[in-house]
Structure formats: structure tokens, C-alpha cells
Design an enzyme around this catalytic site. Structure first.
Site, PDB file in Angstrom:
ATOM      1  N   CYS A  55      19.216  45.065  36.043  1.00 42.07           N
ATOM      2  CA  CYS A  55      18.832  45.465  34.686  1.00 42.07           C
ATOM      3  C   CYS A  55      19.412  44.477  33.683  1.00 42.07           C
ATOM      4  CB  CYS A  55      19.382  46.852  34.393  1.00 42.07           C
ATOM      5  SG  CYS A  55      19.004  48.012  35.718  1.00 42.07           S
TER       6      CYS A  55
ATOM      7  N   ARG B  77      14.809  40.302  33.985  1.00 38.98           N
ATOM      8  CA  ARG B  77      15.791  40.856  34.941  1.00 38.98           C
ATOM      9  C   ARG B  77      15.379  42.240  35.412  1.00 38.98           C
ATOM     10  NH1 ARG B  77      21.215  38.689  34.194  1.00 38.98           N
ATOM     11  NH2 ARG B  77      22.068  40.719  34.677  1.00 38.98           N
TER      12      ARG B  77
ATOM     13  N   TRP C 265      15.429  48.170  35.874  1.00 39.52           N
ATOM     14  CA  TRP C 265      14.718  47.981  37.143  1.00 39.52           C
ATOM     15  C   TRP C 265      15.175  49.160  37.973  1.00 39.52           C
ATOM     16  CZ3 TRP C 265      16.348  46.224  42.252  1.00 39.52           C
ATOM     17  CH2 TRP C 265      15.267  45.923  43.109  1.00 39.52           C
TER      18      TRP C 265
ATOM     19  N   ASN D 180      24.334  48.775  34.480  1.00 42.99           N
ATOM     20  CA  ASN D 180      23.671  47.959  35.492  1.00 42.99           C
ATOM     21  C   ASN D 180      24.438  48.189  36.781  1.00 42.99           C
ATOM     22  OD1 ASN D 180      22.144  46.089  36.776  1.00 42.99           O
ATOM     23  ND2 ASN D 180      22.906  44.321  35.644  1.00 42.99           N
ATOM     24  N   GLY D 181      23.723  48.529  37.887  1.00 37.82           N
ATOM     25  CA  GLY D 181      24.435  48.743  39.148  1.00 37.82           C
ATOM     26  C   GLY D 181      24.072  50.105  39.723  1.00 37.82           C
TER      27      GLY D 181
ATOM     28  N   GLU E  21       8.352  28.811  51.771  1.00 41.77           N
ATOM     29  CA  GLU E  21       8.470  28.917  50.306  1.00 41.77           C
ATOM     30  C   GLU E  21       7.091  28.950  49.652  1.00 41.77           C
ATOM     31  OE1 GLU E  21      10.446  29.777  48.206  1.00 41.77           O
ATOM     32  OE2 GLU E  21       9.693  28.978  46.315  1.00 41.77           O
TER      33      GLU E  21
ATOM     34  N   LYS F 151       5.765  32.078  47.275  1.00 39.97           N
ATOM     35  CA  LYS F 151       5.219  31.937  45.916  1.00 39.97           C
ATOM     36  C   LYS F 151       3.901  32.705  45.783  1.00 39.97           C
ATOM     37  CE  LYS F 151       8.080  30.897  43.931  1.00 39.97           C
ATOM     38  NZ  LYS F 151       9.214  31.032  44.734  1.00 39.97           N
TER      39      LYS F 151
ATOM     40  N   GLU G 181       4.532  36.655  45.989  1.00 36.82           N
ATOM     41  CA  GLU G 181       5.268  37.395  44.938  1.00 36.82           C
ATOM     42  C   GLU G 181       4.564  37.380  43.587  1.00 36.82           C
ATOM     43  OE1 GLU G 181       9.217  36.027  44.075  1.00 36.82           O
ATOM     44  OE2 GLU G 181       8.707  33.953  44.418  1.00 36.82           O
TER      45      GLU G 181
ATOM     46  N   HIS H  47       1.508  29.933  69.781  1.00 40.37           N
ATOM     47  CA  HIS H  47       2.249  31.037  70.433  1.00 40.37           C
ATOM     48  C   HIS H  47       1.915  32.371  69.787  1.00 40.37           C
ATOM     49  CE1 HIS H  47       4.468  28.108  72.743  1.00 40.37           C
ATOM     50  NE2 HIS H  47       4.721  27.434  71.634  1.00 40.37           N
TER      51      HIS H  47
ATOM     52  N   LYS I 274      14.563  39.423  38.565  1.00 39.44           N
ATOM     53  CA  LYS I 274      14.962  38.022  38.658  1.00 39.44           C
ATOM     54  C   LYS I 274      16.194  37.828  39.522  1.00 39.44           C
ATOM     55  CE  LYS I 274      14.899  33.648  37.982  1.00 39.44           C
ATOM     56  NZ  LYS I 274      13.948  32.883  38.800  1.00 39.44           N
TER      57      LYS I 274
HETATM   58  C1  AGP Z   1      12.234  33.635  44.418  1.00 40.40           C
HETATM   59  O1  AGP Z   1      10.965  33.281  43.871  1.00 40.40           O
HETATM   60  C2  AGP Z   1      12.516  35.093  44.336  1.00 40.40           C
HETATM   61  N1  AGP Z   1      12.487  35.520  42.993  1.00 40.40           N
HETATM   62  C3  AGP Z   1      13.751  35.512  45.106  1.00 40.40           C
HETATM   63  O2  AGP Z   1      13.471  35.286  46.466  1.00 40.40           O
HETATM   64  C4  AGP Z   1      15.080  34.783  44.773  1.00 40.40           C
HETATM   65  O3  AGP Z   1      15.014  33.454  45.208  1.00 40.40           O
HETATM   66  C5  AGP Z   1      16.211  35.497  45.525  1.00 40.40           C
HETATM   67  O4  AGP Z   1      16.284  36.828  45.038  1.00 40.40           O
HETATM   68  C6  AGP Z   1      17.567  34.807  45.355  1.00 40.40           C
HETATM   69  O5  AGP Z   1      17.942  34.833  44.011  1.00 40.40           O
HETATM   70  P1  AGP Z   1      19.201  33.912  43.565  1.00 40.40           P
HETATM   71  O6  AGP Z   1      18.798  32.479  43.808  1.00 40.40           O
HETATM   72  O7  AGP Z   1      19.394  34.225  42.112  1.00 40.40           O
HETATM   73  O8  AGP Z   1      20.368  34.308  44.409  1.00 40.40           O
END
Ligand code: AGP
Length: 613
Positions: free
Chosen positions: A2, A27, A74, A100-101, A486, A490, A493, A509, A608
């Protein structure tokens, strides 16, 4: 995770808090709210959905005051709703908090509070904290003592801010464990509090970061920081170099689009100050290394989450190839629980854009407990993953706002390459000529990325042809195998299309059973040591009517005869190619999501930085 924002000073708090929430919306953004001290009363405005909806609510029903707190949520406990949105009040309505938490023992606390007659209004764990503080305030008649007692009762990791009508001249901020940061911004006769600095940067660059187990008493004319027993602790005021403009979209439609195109500058920034142009030597003072210490390193464990973990997978190839040091990569959520064997001479290297990811911080703590040397590659200034490491390399790419990480993926690739060259140089694994060659190659990457970005229009045309796909397979080999993972992430997500990254050699395989005319296969087929092998994978996919979209090196004459689409990149030294091959795949995912009209900067269900398990 959050976003938390708070203000105490002489200005109207409402616009400051709301604007801060907008800067932190990346966030967590399923609901938002503010509480303002208005003429001795706590006025609350809360709304489910984005901060814009909260703004509309406030326009209809304004609230003013010079002290306020706010929150973007969040959801962890309780669905996203007005009722569960923060801030949350104690029963008498005199104490209000944003948090937050996760209160890990909230059920037992809630049962006890309910048995004492407390009436809960929300489904959140946060509300227990508000009631606890209020009950302790009734006993002590001292807000600080009440907060201290409550902090000692709640388990888990927390960042929180408390405001009250009983002691209106102060805010109390606290940090327990790793639930995202708590930063104090020092203004002229005004103070700011936030869980991340983009919310503060427009007002002040003078920042103090709370450590875990600390609380701050914040008044408009200053602050004091204490441990949980109330003892004063020393704090360091940092001057943050980030320019607030970083946290603006500028001419771009989305932060992600801006950050993709920012990679020419961000890669130059991550190199800056780290190349000695006299000898073409890499210098990484942040690692506190010398020849003797470097010689003692026997193994490097790289641990991270998501995109950062895929950068770590590239790092394995780079460090093993250049420095000849064994490297193991393990996602942090596994590392922290697998009782890893960390013998003498092991370095654990954590990679994290936010520096606050709960799993990554827990993995670092596990490594610390086992006696490993702890390094980190981190972007967010002042974050926990910087503070707890023995050595750190800052990505220094400016705040990354888009939830889907882009510049904080390519930067650590270069940082890992620099670590490899630095270690090889200190240990004598490479001679001067090889070092010059490696460093000169490194310095070409920003311009190679710029060339790859020039193909944006062509990538957008390809994305338009594939915007309605139902799935995709991404494959690569060697140093570009992690780019398959990766690239797939992308797409997943931000466009919500299922996509799977796979080692190209593994196709036969099993995954090749998936290939047909409806399942496009994205292949990283640049000119590197594995090129010929990848060609045969392309032919295998074509033989099963698969559509092949190939990332290829400009000038390649074979690939256009066998692939259906080409993402061209400039000729690139193969060791550094992952920083360039990912560019068209970032653009491909971006344009498909844009064609699909999706919320690219704040994709559903994501945040984030994941500061909860
Ligand atoms: C990446 O596009 C994602 N948002 C997510 O996988 C992110 O890389 C992961 O949560 C790690 O975050 P950080 O680099 O802030 O630790």
C-alpha cells in the site's frame, strides 16, 4: 503493498495528501482514503477504486485542515471497498491510522477486543491497531505510550501513521519489519511522511528513513526518532538526488512506455561513475571489495523475485563466463525456506528494484543468519535491501512507476556484467586486453538499445497483428534463455494473455505439443553461440504450422526466410545481448496491452512492490 502519505504544517493538507497518493498509486490501487484534522474533528473521505474516484468524492464533499493522512490500498484482508479502505478509526473516533503490512495475530486480537465490547466496522486487520491504540490511550492518557504498547502487541511487518484529536499537534509514524518503507520529508515548518519518496520529492529532498523497530514523533517544526522502548535514536538526513520530473509521464501515454524509452538514459546512468576511462577498469566501491576478499569468494547465490530473478538468471551466465565463479540462482520465496547450504566464501546477491520485497528481504536475512556475505543491487534509495547489505550497487535509474518492470530489468543486467568484470579483474581471471574488450563492449549498450527502440513502429505493427492471441510460447537459449521468461512475464502481467517462457532446447521434451497455427512462438534467435541450435527450434515449430516471431540480428539473411515476423536488433556482443533482446519484447507486450485498452501502469491484482508474503 500500500501507499501511505501524511502531512503536518501550515498548508492545506488535503491536496498535498491526495497528490501524494496519486504518486504512490502504483504501489496499490484498489481503494483509497484520507483523514483530515478539520477544526479539531477527524473528517474521513474514502472510495473503492482509483485515487481519481477519491478526488471526485472530495470535490463533492470538500475537507480542509493542516494535518492529514492518506492511503492507497492493495487489499490483503477484506475485499476492496469503501468500508475496508483506510484510514481506520478507533471506536471513540479520536484516533485514526493508515497502515501497510499484515497484522499476523489479528484474529486473536480481534476476538479479545470484541469480547471487551469493541465494535468493528471493517473486515481489515488494520482496524485492530486503531482500537488497540485507543484502548491504551484511555489507560495512559499519552498517545506516544499508547502507540508503543500497540506496536509491541502486533505481529508481522508494518508501516503506519497515527493522527488524533487528543494530541493534534503531532503525527506518529512507525516501522516494524519489512512492510515497505516509512520516510520523513523535512520541509520549512512542515513535515511530510510517505511510504516511498515520489510522494515527497516535489516538496523536499531532505529525507530520513525509519529503520525497522523505530517510531517517529512528527510535529510541523521537527521530529524525533525512537526505538520501541522510547529511547531516542540517531537519524541520518539524506539529500535525495532524484528529480521530481522522473515521477511524471511527460509526452508518453503510460509510465511503462516512458520507462521503456528511458532505458538509453537509465543504462548510461547505471554505468556512470563505475568505469575508469584511464585503464578501462570497472570500479564498484559500493561492494567494499579488495583483491584479497575477491580471491576468497567461492560461490555466488543470486536471489530475487519476478523480473529481478530473471535478471539474476542472466547474471549467472555473465559471472560464470567472465569471472569463472560458480553461481546459483534461486527465487527468494524458495531460498528463504529451503535451508540453503552456504559454505565459507559464499556471497548472497539480492536484486530488487524496490528494495522492500518481503521475500527478497527475508532471503537476505536467512543468508545473514547463515553467515554469508550479503550484496544487493537495488534501485529505491534508502530502502531496506540497501541498508542491510554488506555491499550494494544502486541501479541509479530513478523511480520506476510502471508496475511492469523495464528499466529496472536492463540496469541490473549491466550491473551484474560489471560485477563479473570487476571480480575477474581483482582475481586475475582476465588480462588487460580482455578487460578492455569487455568494458568497451559494455559502453556500447546504451546506443544499441537506442537503435533497438528505433524499431518501435515496426514492433507496434506486429503487435497489432497478434493483439488477439490467446497464448504464446517464448523460447531462448543460453544467456538469452532468461529473456524468454522475462518476455513472457511482460506479456502476462499487462495484457493478461497466458505466455510461457521456456529453454528452447526443452521444446521437444513436451511444449512442442502445444504448437499449432494458433500458438505463436517467440524465439530469441540473435547471433550468439547457440544460434544454429535455435534455428532448428524455429524449423521444428514451423513444421507444426506454428507462427514464429523471431528476435534477430540486423543483417541476418536466414531468419527472414523461416520466421513469420522479425523483431530486429542491432549487432550486439552476445554476452550483453539480453539488455537489447528484451527491448522489442517489452514494446511488443506494451503495444498489445495498449491495443487491448488495458490499465498498463496498474495491472489488475498487481502491486509495484510486494511487501507481503
Ligand atoms: C516485474 O514486472 C513485476 N512487477 C515483479 O515481478 C517484480 O519484478 C517483483 O515483484 C520484484 O520486485 P522488486 O524488484 O521490487 O524486488
Amino acid at each position: 503493498m500500500c501507499g501511505i502519505v501524511a502531512y503536518i504544517g501550515g498548508q492545506d493538507a488535503t491536496p498535498i495528501v491526495v497528490d501524494g497518493l496519486k504518486k504512490l498509486e502504483y504501489r496499490g490501487y484498489d481503494s483509497a482514503g484520507i483523514a483530515i484534522l478539520d477544526d479539531g474533528k477527524i473528517e474521513i473521505r474514502r472510495a473503492a477504486g482509483k485515487v481519481a474516484l477519491l478526488e471526485t468524492l472530495i470535490e463533492k464533499n470538500p475537507v480542509q485542515g493542516t494535518t492529514g493522512i492518506g492511503h492507497t490500498r492493495w487489499a490483503t484482508h477484506g475485499a476492496p471497498s469503501e468500508l475496508n479502505a483506510h484510514p481506520h478509526l478507533g471506536m471513540a473516533g479520536r484516533i485514526v491510522i493508515v497502515h501497510n503490512g499484515i497484522v499476523e495475530n489479528y484474529l486473536s486480537l480481534k476476538e479479545e477486543l470484541v469480547s471487551e465490547g469493541v465494535v468493528f466496522k471493517s473486515e481489515t486487520d488494520t482496524e485492530t491497531i486503531a482500537h488497540l491504540i485507543e484502548i491504551f490511550y484511555n489507560e495512559t492518557n499519552d498517545l506516544t505510550a499508547a502507540v508503543q504498547k500497540a506496536l509491541k502487541m502486533i505481529k508481522g511487518a508494518h508501516g503506519l501513521v497515527v493522527m488524533s484529536t487528543v494530541e493534534p499537534e503531532k503525527l506518529i509514524a512507525a516501522r516494524l519489519g519489512n512492510a515497505g518503507g516509512v520516510a520523513l520529508g523535512i520541509g520549512e515548518n512542515e513535515m511530510f511522511i510517505a511510504s516511498d519518496i515520489p510522494a515527497i520529492m516535489g516538496h523536499t529532498r531532505k529525507i530520513v528513513f525509519l529503520e525497522s523497530g523505530q517510531f517517529a514523533i512528527v510535529r510541523r517544526d521537527g521530529f524525533s526518532i525512537h526505538d520501541l522502548e522510547g529511547n531516542p535514536v540517531k537519524s541520518e538526513i539524506q539529500n535525495i538526488p532524484w528529480d521530481p520530473i522522473f515521477a511524471e509521464k511527460g509526452k508518453y501515454r503510460h509510465f511503462m512506455q516512458k520507462e521503456i524509452h528511458e532505458q538509453v538514459r537509465s543504462l548510461s546512468d547505471t554505468l556512470s561513475g563505475r568505469v575508469d576511462f584511464q585503464d578501462y577498469r570497472i570500479i564498484l566501491p559500493g561492494l567494499n571489495l579488495n583483491k584479497e576478499k575477491a580471491q576468497k569468494i567461492k560461490k555466488i547465490f543470486i536471489t530475487a523475485c519476478g523480473t529481478a530473478a530473471y535478471a539474476g538468471m542472466v547474471g549467472k551466465y555473465l559471472i560464470e563466463h567472465i569471472a569463472r565463479i560458480p553461481v546459483e540462482v534461486m527465487v527468494a520465496s524458495e531460498f528463504r525456506y529451503c535451508d540453503p547450504i552456504l559454505e565459507d566464501g559464499t556471497v548472497v546477491l539480492a536484486i530488487s528494484q524496490s528494495g522492500e520485497t518481503a521475500d527478497t528481504l527475508a532471503a537476505m536475512e536467512e543468508a545473514r543468519k547463515k553467515g554469508a556475505t550479503l550484496w544487493s543491487i537495488v534501485n529505491a534509495i534508502g530502502s531496506q535491501a540497501i541498508r542491510i547489505a554488506d555491499g550494494c550497487i544502486s541501479m541509479q535509474v530513478g523511480p520506476e512507476i510502471g508496475v511492469a518492470s523495464t528499466k529496472a530489468f536492463t540496469a541490473p543486467i549491466l550491473d551484474l556484467y560489471m560485477i563479473a568484470v570487476y571480480l575477474a579483474d581483482l582475481r586475475g581471471t582476465i588480462d588487460r586486453d580482455r578487460r578492455l574488450e569487455l568494458v568497451k563492449d559494455l559502453l556500447t549498450v546504451p546506443s544499441l538499445v537506442e537503435k533497438a527502440l528505433e524499431n518501435d513502429r515496426a514492433v507496434k505493427q506486429i503487435a497489432n497483428r497478434y493483439k488477439d492471441i490467446k497464448g504464446a510460447l517464448y523460447i531462448g537459449r543460453g544467456v538469452n534463455m532468461p529473456i524468454a521468461y522475462e518476455g513472457a512475464l511482460k506479456l502476462k502481467e499487462i495484457s493478461y494473455i497466458h505466455a510461457e517462457g521456456y529453454p528452447a532446447g526443452e521444446m521437444k521434451h513436451g511444449p512442442i505439443a502445444l504448437v499449432d497455427k494458433d500458438l505463436p512462438v517467440v524465439v530469441i534467435a540473435t547471433q550468439d553461440p547457440w544460434y544454429d541450435k535455435v534455428i532448428s527450434q524455429i524449423e521444428q515449430a514451423k513444421a507444426r504450422s506454428g507462427k514464429v516471431l523471431a528476435v534477430a540480428t540486423e543483417g541476418d539473411e536466414l531468419i527472414p526466410t523461416i520466421a513469420d515476423e522479425i523483431f530486429w536488433i542491432p549487432k550486439t556482443p552476445w554476452l550483453l545481448s539480453p539488455a537489447v533482446t528484451i527491448i522489442p519484447l517489452q514494446l511488443f507486450a506494451y503495444h498489445i496491452a495498449a491495443f487491448r485498452g488495458l490499465d498498463i501502469d496498474q495491472p489488475r491484482n498487481l502491486a509495484k512492490s510486494v511487501t507481503v508474503e
